[in-house]
Design a protein around this motif. Structure first.
Motif, PDB file in Angstrom:
ATOM      1  N   ALA A   1      53.856   3.071  20.280  1.00 42.66           N
ATOM      2  CA  ALA A   1      53.781   4.525  20.193  1.00 42.66           C
ATOM      3  C   ALA A   1      52.476   4.932  19.521  1.00 42.66           C
ATOM      4  O   ALA A   1      51.960   4.246  18.641  1.00 42.66           O
ATOM      5  N   GLY A   2      51.918   6.040  19.974  1.00 45.85           N
ATOM      6  CA  GLY A   2      50.679   6.522  19.377  1.00 45.85           C
ATOM      7  C   GLY A   2      49.912   7.425  20.331  1.00 45.85           C
ATOM      8  O   GLY A   2      50.446   7.887  21.346  1.00 45.85           O
ATOM      9  N   ILE A   3      48.656   7.675  20.022  1.00 44.66           N
ATOM     10  CA  ILE A   3      47.788   8.560  20.798  1.00 44.66           C
ATOM     11  C   ILE A   3      46.805   7.711  21.600  1.00 44.66           C
ATOM     12  O   ILE A   3      46.192   6.783  21.066  1.00 44.66           O
ATOM     13  N   TYR A   4      46.643   8.058  22.893  1.00 43.41           N
ATOM     14  CA  TYR A   4      45.759   7.315  23.779  1.00 43.41           C
ATOM     15  C   TYR A   4      44.875   8.302  24.558  1.00 43.41           C
ATOM     16  O   TYR A   4      45.203   9.491  24.685  1.00 43.41           O
ATOM     17  N   VAL A   5      43.757   7.799  25.071  1.00 44.56           N
ATOM     18  CA  VAL A   5      42.831   8.613  25.851  1.00 44.56           C
ATOM     19  C   VAL A   5      42.737   8.033  27.254  1.00 44.56           C
ATOM     20  O   VAL A   5      42.445   6.846  27.428  1.00 44.56           O
ATOM     21  N   LEU A   6      43.017   8.875  28.251  1.00 41.70           N
ATOM     22  CA  LEU A   6      42.911   8.481  29.651  1.00 41.70           C
ATOM     23  C   LEU A   6      41.622   9.070  30.228  1.00 41.70           C
ATOM     24  O   LEU A   6      41.408  10.288  30.169  1.00 41.70           O
ATOM     25  N   THR A   7      40.758   8.193  30.755  1.00 38.06           N
ATOM     26  CA  THR A   7      39.509   8.625  31.378  1.00 38.06           C
ATOM     27  C   THR A   7      39.572   8.321  32.865  1.00 38.06           C
ATOM     28  O   THR A   7      39.904   7.200  33.261  1.00 38.06           O
ATOM     29  N   ALA A   8      39.283   9.339  33.668  1.00 41.42           N
ATOM     30  CA  ALA A   8      39.213   9.173  35.118  1.00 41.42           C
ATOM     31  C   ALA A   8      37.791   9.498  35.560  1.00 41.42           C
ATOM     32  O   ALA A   8      37.241  10.528  35.158  1.00 41.42           O
ATOM     33  N   ARG A   9      37.201   8.631  36.376  1.00 37.02           N
ATOM     34  CA  ARG A   9      35.834   8.907  36.813  1.00 37.02           C
ATOM     35  C   ARG A   9      35.605   8.357  38.213  1.00 37.02           C
ATOM     36  O   ARG A   9      36.165   7.342  38.613  1.00 37.02           O
ATOM     37  N   ASN A  10      34.792   9.092  38.966  1.00 39.67           N
ATOM     38  CA  ASN A  10      34.260   8.581  40.230  1.00 39.67           C
ATOM     39  C   ASN A  10      32.753   8.831  40.197  1.00 39.67           C
ATOM     40  O   ASN A  10      32.176   9.069  39.137  1.00 39.67           O
ATOM     41  N   ASP A  11      32.106   8.796  41.365  1.00 36.96           N
ATOM     42  CA  ASP A  11      30.645   8.918  41.339  1.00 36.96           C
ATOM     43  C   ASP A  11      30.173  10.350  41.122  1.00 36.96           C
ATOM     44  O   ASP A  11      28.980  10.602  40.980  1.00 36.96           O
ATOM     45  N   LYS A  12      31.113  11.303  41.060  1.00 35.87           N
ATOM     46  CA  LYS A  12      30.726  12.697  40.883  1.00 35.87           C
ATOM     47  C   LYS A  12      31.374  13.376  39.675  1.00 35.87           C
ATOM     48  O   LYS A  12      30.874  14.390  39.204  1.00 35.87           O
ATOM     49  N   GLU A  13      32.491  12.866  39.212  1.00 34.84           N
ATOM     50  CA  GLU A  13      33.243  13.583  38.189  1.00 34.84           C
ATOM     51  C   GLU A  13      33.733  12.648  37.090  1.00 34.84           C
ATOM     52  O   GLU A  13      33.917  11.452  37.311  1.00 34.84           O
ATOM     53  N   VAL A  14      33.940  13.250  35.920  1.00 31.04           N
ATOM     54  CA  VAL A  14      34.532  12.558  34.790  1.00 31.04           C
ATOM     55  C   VAL A  14      35.582  13.486  34.187  1.00 31.04           C
ATOM     56  O   VAL A  14      35.305  14.661  33.961  1.00 31.04           O
ATOM     57  N   ALA A  15      36.784  12.964  33.931  1.00 24.32           N
ATOM     58  CA  ALA A  15      37.836  13.774  33.312  1.00 24.32           C
ATOM     59  C   ALA A  15      38.511  12.955  32.228  1.00 24.32           C
ATOM     60  O   ALA A  15      38.624  11.726  32.339  1.00 24.32           O
ATOM     61  N   GLN A  16      38.943  13.635  31.169  1.00 23.44           N
ATOM     62  CA  GLN A  16      39.623  12.952  30.064  1.00 23.44           C
ATOM     63  C   GLN A  16      40.860  13.726  29.654  1.00 23.44           C
ATOM     64  O   GLN A  16      40.891  14.941  29.700  1.00 23.44           O
ATOM     65  N   TYR A  17      41.878  12.971  29.230  1.00 23.36           N
ATOM     66  CA  TYR A  17      43.119  13.568  28.787  1.00 23.36           C
ATOM     67  C   TYR A  17      43.648  12.823  27.563  1.00 23.36           C
ATOM     68  O   TYR A  17      43.493  11.605  27.455  1.00 23.36           O
ATOM     69  N   LYS A  18      44.256  13.558  26.659  1.00 28.62           N
ATOM     70  CA  LYS A  18      44.914  12.930  25.507  1.00 28.62           C
ATOM     71  C   LYS A  18      46.387  12.724  25.846  1.00 28.62           C
ATOM     72  O   LYS A  18      47.068  13.654  26.254  1.00 28.62           O
ATOM     73  N   LEU A  19      46.886  11.500  25.667  1.00 29.14           N
ATOM     74  CA  LEU A  19      48.278  11.162  25.944  1.00 29.14           C
ATOM     75  C   LEU A  19      48.970  10.724  24.671  1.00 29.14           C
ATOM     76  O   LEU A  19      48.361  10.106  23.794  1.00 29.14           O
ATOM     77  N   ILE A  20      50.259  11.011  24.588  1.00 29.22           N
ATOM     78  CA  ILE A  20      51.079  10.572  23.472  1.00 29.22           C
ATOM     79  C   ILE A  20      52.148   9.632  24.015  1.00 29.22           C
ATOM     80  O   ILE A  20      52.949  10.025  24.882  1.00 29.22           O
ATOM     81  N   LYS A  21      52.148   8.401  23.543  1.00 31.40           N
ATOM     82  CA  LYS A  21      53.178   7.423  23.913  1.00 31.40           C
ATOM     83  C   LYS A  21      54.272   7.472  22.846  1.00 31.40           C
ATOM     84  O   LYS A  21      54.002   7.300  21.668  1.00 31.40           O
ATOM     85  N   GLN A  22      55.500   7.729  23.286  1.00 30.12           N
ATOM     86  CA  GLN A  22      56.602   7.807  22.332  1.00 30.12           C
ATOM     87  C   GLN A  22      57.460   6.564  22.359  1.00 30.12           C
ATOM     88  O   GLN A  22      57.295   5.706  23.193  1.00 30.12           O
TER      89      GLN A  22
END
Length: 437
Positions: free
Chosen positions: A416-437
């Protein structure tokens, strides 16, 4: 007959032990300073309670630390007649933690934040608050007096006590901020017994359960925001030898069930592993634009930036906490931030696409883009990027997953804790904060 007398006496002694009483004079006073350590053990059983209960949370693992300082209201730096009247307030508290929002054309800094309280033999109530707000170079003292005080504790605190109170306040800074808040607070002392944390063992604690329903109407920069009603819960453990709760658990109401979002315990001062993290704006910078960096790091006192732009010469680096940088030419720039304290350091890197390529840099606090969030085993990405490569990292930078098919991955065994999900391709980058319970 002796056996009956023995058990009767033992029963009476047990009941007397259970009748711990926490009075006003045992709570914090002017001059006290405490260190509170936050832990990432969000999935432990914090629910079970009752008479003569044993809570063992010695396995908590601290991740960061804040301080809580109690002061004389007249020493807080505010020239406000309210604080000079002891009928209004006789104690102030601050965590000495400034907040900064660094966005294009909008630099907002909130410093010197204090909450004001009136402590008496019968209760401890919040009666006001104050901060210095720096908006684009103009500093405004923001002072607030509650129209109805928030009665946080009624003394003495004893097992079986219940109380409910309502409070309200209004903050108004013309053209900048308007907030109207009402709060319903319900307290129940629903347990007593012994408690263990990484800091110590407490043999005679009281547990208080507090339900909070907050109703906010907010307008920011002249724009009204939807009314927000939040239902949260706090679980606090008091020991008569300590001046503040020795353990506090904060929970949110997630579709009818309580989800733990924060755990903190009374501790000694210590350093923790730094967490380097940042976001930036604008999301799609063009050549020549100024890019503003929002520092999201934790446990750090010094910062070293490298903007990956050697053509900018001496401006390619910075030690500011919230810097900005002008990228003169189109291209892909790898920005690095090293966040340090006296013991630890960590480096975080993020690619920024300037010019013809576009980037989608989502707010790390966004939770609707990935669901469920918090998650227990699997999750889905509600805003997928085409042909994206996903990386899931822990808050301390450890890579948990790297690949494309993340939605089929089962994370049941992930702590359990806080994690960061990064999604990227050759044009875009996105990030999200996730909480694992």
């Amino acid at each position: 007959m002796r056996t009956k007398i023995f058990f009767f006496v033992a029963f009476i002694c047990l009941q007397m032990h259970g009748q711990a009483t926490y009075n006003s004079n045992q709570f914090a006073a002017v001059g006290d300073l405490f260190y509170l350590t936050s832990a990432n053990n969000l999935a432990l059983d914090y629910e079970t309670t009752g008479a003569n209960h044993t809570w063992d949370f010695s396995s908590l693992v601290g991740t960061s630390q804040s301080q809580l300082q109690f002061k004389n209201p007249t020493s807080t730096g505010f020239l406000w007649l309210f604080i000079y009247n002891q009928n209004n307030t006789n104690i102030a508290a601050t965590n000495n933690d400034p907040q900064t929002l660094n966005l294009p054309g909008q630099l907002v800094e909130v410093t010197n934040s204090h909450n004001f309280y009136k402590k008496s033999t019968t209760d401890y109530r919040q009666t006001g608050s104050a901060s210095n707000v720096n908006y684009n170079g103009t500093q405004l003292p923001l002072t607030n007096q509650y129209s109805d005080a928030d009665i946080i504790y009624r003394f003495p605190i004893q097992y079986g006590n219940t109380d409910t109170d309502n409070s309200s306040y209004t903050i108004n800074i013309p053209t900048l901020l308007y907030q109207e808040n009402t709060l319903e607070r319900s307290n129940e002392v629903d347990g007593w017994g012994s408690l263990s944390t990484p800091y110590g063992n407490y043999s005679n604690v009281l547990r208080m359960k507090t339900n909070l329903v907050s109703n906010d109407s907010i307008a920011l920069l002249g724009n009204g925001l939807p009314r927000t009603i939040r239902t949260t819960r706090e679980l606090k453990w008091f020991d008569t030898t300590q001046k503040i709760p020795v353990l506090k658990v904060t929970q949110s109401d997630a579709t009818g069930s309580w989800v733990t979002t924060n755990v903190e315990y009374l501790d000694a001062q210590r350093d923790f592993q730094t967490i380097a993290l940042f976001s930036y704006a604008p999301q799609n910078p063009a050549a020549g634009d100024t890019v503003y960096f929002q520092n999201l790091s934790a446990n750090a006192t010094t910062f070293a930036w490298d903007f990956g732009d050697p053509a900018s010469g001496a401006l390619n680096t910075s030690t500011d906490e919230f810097p900005s940088h002008d990228f003169a030419a189109d291209g892909l720039y790898t920005v690095q931030l090293t966040a340090s304290n006296g013991t630890f350091a960590q480096t975080y890197s993020l690619d920024i696409i300037v010019g013809s390529l576009s980037t989608s840099q989502f707010d790390l606090a966004e939770t609707t883009a990935v669901f469920p969030n918090p998650f227990s085993s699997k999750f889905k990405v509600n805003k997928p990027l085409f042909d994206a490569q996903y990386t899931l990292t822990s808050i301390n930078g450890q890579t948990i997953f790297a690949g494309k098919d993340i939605e089929s991955k089962d994370f049941s065994d992930l702590p359990a804790g806080i994690y960061v999900l990064t999604a990227r391709n050759d044009k875009e980058v996105a990030q999200y904060k996730l909480i694992k319970q």
